[in-house]
Design a protein around this motif. Structure first.
Motif, PDB file in Angstrom:
ATOM      1  N   LEU A   1       0.828  -1.204   0.000  1.00 59.30           N
ATOM      2  CA  LEU A   1       0.000   0.000   0.000  1.00 59.30           C
ATOM      3  C   LEU A   1       0.862   1.254   0.000  1.00 59.30           C
ATOM      4  N   ILE A   2       1.945   1.219   0.774  1.00 58.47           N
ATOM      5  CA  ILE A   2       2.859   2.357   0.783  1.00 58.47           C
ATOM      6  C   ILE A   2       3.455   2.563  -0.601  1.00 58.47           C
ATOM      7  N   SER A   3       3.824   1.471  -1.250  1.00 59.54           N
ATOM      8  CA  SER A   3       4.388   1.562  -2.600  1.00 59.54           C
ATOM      9  C   SER A   3       3.388   2.172  -3.570  1.00 59.54           C
ATOM     10  N   LEU A   4       2.115   1.797  -3.440  1.00 59.14           N
ATOM     11  CA  LEU A   4       1.072   2.330  -4.313  1.00 59.14           C
ATOM     12  C   LEU A   4       0.900   3.832  -4.101  1.00 59.14           C
ATOM     13  N   ILE A   5       1.054   4.267  -2.843  1.00 58.86           N
ATOM     14  CA  ILE A   5       0.945   5.690  -2.537  1.00 58.86           C
ATOM     15  C   ILE A   5       2.173   6.433  -3.063  1.00 58.86           C
ATOM     16  N   GLN A   6       3.344   5.844  -2.850  1.00 55.35           N
ATOM     17  CA  GLN A   6       4.584   6.514  -3.251  1.00 55.35           C
ATOM     18  C   GLN A   6       4.742   6.610  -4.759  1.00 55.35           C
ATOM     19  N   ASP A   7       4.240   5.607  -5.491  1.00 56.50           N
ATOM     20  CA  ASP A   7       4.396   5.674  -6.953  1.00 56.50           C
ATOM     21  C   ASP A   7       3.238   6.394  -7.642  1.00 56.50           C
TER      22      ASP A   7
ATOM     23  N   LEU B   1      -2.040   5.438  -5.931  1.00 51.11           N
ATOM     24  CA  LEU B   1      -3.021   6.006  -5.001  1.00 51.11           C
ATOM     25  C   LEU B   1      -2.552   7.425  -4.695  1.00 51.11           C
ATOM     26  N   ALA B   2      -3.280   8.416  -5.164  1.00 53.20           N
ATOM     27  CA  ALA B   2      -2.874   9.810  -5.007  1.00 53.20           C
ATOM     28  C   ALA B   2      -3.582  10.463  -3.819  1.00 53.20           C
ATOM     29  N   PRO B   3      -3.017  11.558  -3.287  1.00 49.45           N
ATOM     30  CA  PRO B   3      -3.671  12.281  -2.197  1.00 49.45           C
ATOM     31  C   PRO B   3      -5.109  12.627  -2.566  1.00 49.45           C
ATOM     32  N   GLY B   4      -6.025  12.325  -1.660  1.00 46.90           N
ATOM     33  CA  GLY B   4      -7.437  12.594  -1.902  1.00 46.90           C
ATOM     34  C   GLY B   4      -8.199  11.404  -2.438  1.00 46.90           C
TER      35      GLY B   4
END
Length: 214
Positions: free
Chosen positions: A1-7, A10-13
């Motif tokens: 999940l962290i990887s999905l956020i960092q790449d 999954l974007a802010p919002g």
């Protein structure tokens, strides 16, 4: 999940899928997903909104450091090492500030110094003005990365700085140091500014031996 956020997948919002959907997509149990979401929330990556769901937060240095700071400040060895890091960085920051000082920037630095002076005159520690003074020096450099790193160090060292300013007579001594730093920066003498900052922070390091930071 962290990887999905960092790449950026999954974007802010963005709203996260349900626990069931995440479990299926990631091929793990719903219990594992639930524990992961709890950890991500503690780390500042996501937030739950009542009646709406779970969303990815806009990451900031504060949102990352805040959950960790309460644990890190209990490590005295780390605190001392951070003071070493802060000394290296702020010495260079003072030098850069002296090189880029302008009348307007000097006025802002004086405003921060005045906050400290007024607090000490009332018998206070001057901590608010102290923080404002160092933050303003970082702002003067115009280097956002440097400012963010110093802000992180300041957050982690906040308790130790408050403790050292409780030592008898220390607020007035610290104020005198800040005046010397202010004058050096405003004179445009980068080497003098760097030396003044280093002397000040070396004193802060020694004061840890006398202050309680538990």
């Amino acid at each position: 999940l962290i990887s999905l956020i960092q790449d950026g997948t999954l974007a802010p919002g963005d709203k996260l899928p349900s626990e069931r959907q995440l479990a299926e997509d990631l091929q793990v149990s719903r219990t594992a997903v639930r524990e992961a979401l709890h950890s991500l929330a503690s780390m500042g990556y996501i937030e739950s909104r009542v009646g709406e769901g779970t969303y990815v937060k806009q990451l900031t240095l504060d949102s990352i450091m805040h959950p960790l700071s309460s644990m890190l400040i209990k490590d005295e060895k780390l605190i001392r090492e951070l003071i070493d890091v802060r000394t290296l960085l702020e010495t260079e920051t003072a030098k850069l500030a002296a090189q880029s000082i302008t009348p307007d920037k000097a006025d802002k630095l004086y405003e921060a110094l005045t906050i400290m002076e007024e607090s000490v005159a009332r018998g206070g520690s001057g901590l608010t003005g102290d923080n404002a003074f160092h933050n303003t020096i970082a702002d003067i450099t115009g280097n956002d990365a440097l400012r963010m790193i110093l802000n992180m160090c300041g957050t982690l060292l906040a308790k130790s700085r408050a403790a050292t300013l409780q030592l008898p007579g220390q607020p007035k001594k610290s104020l005198a140091d800040h005046r010397t730093i202010y004058e050096a920066i405003c004179s445009g003498n980068s080497e003098k500014a760097a030396t003044a900052m280093m002397v000040h922070l070396q004193k802060a390091y020694r004061n840890l031996d006398f202050a309680s930071i538990k």
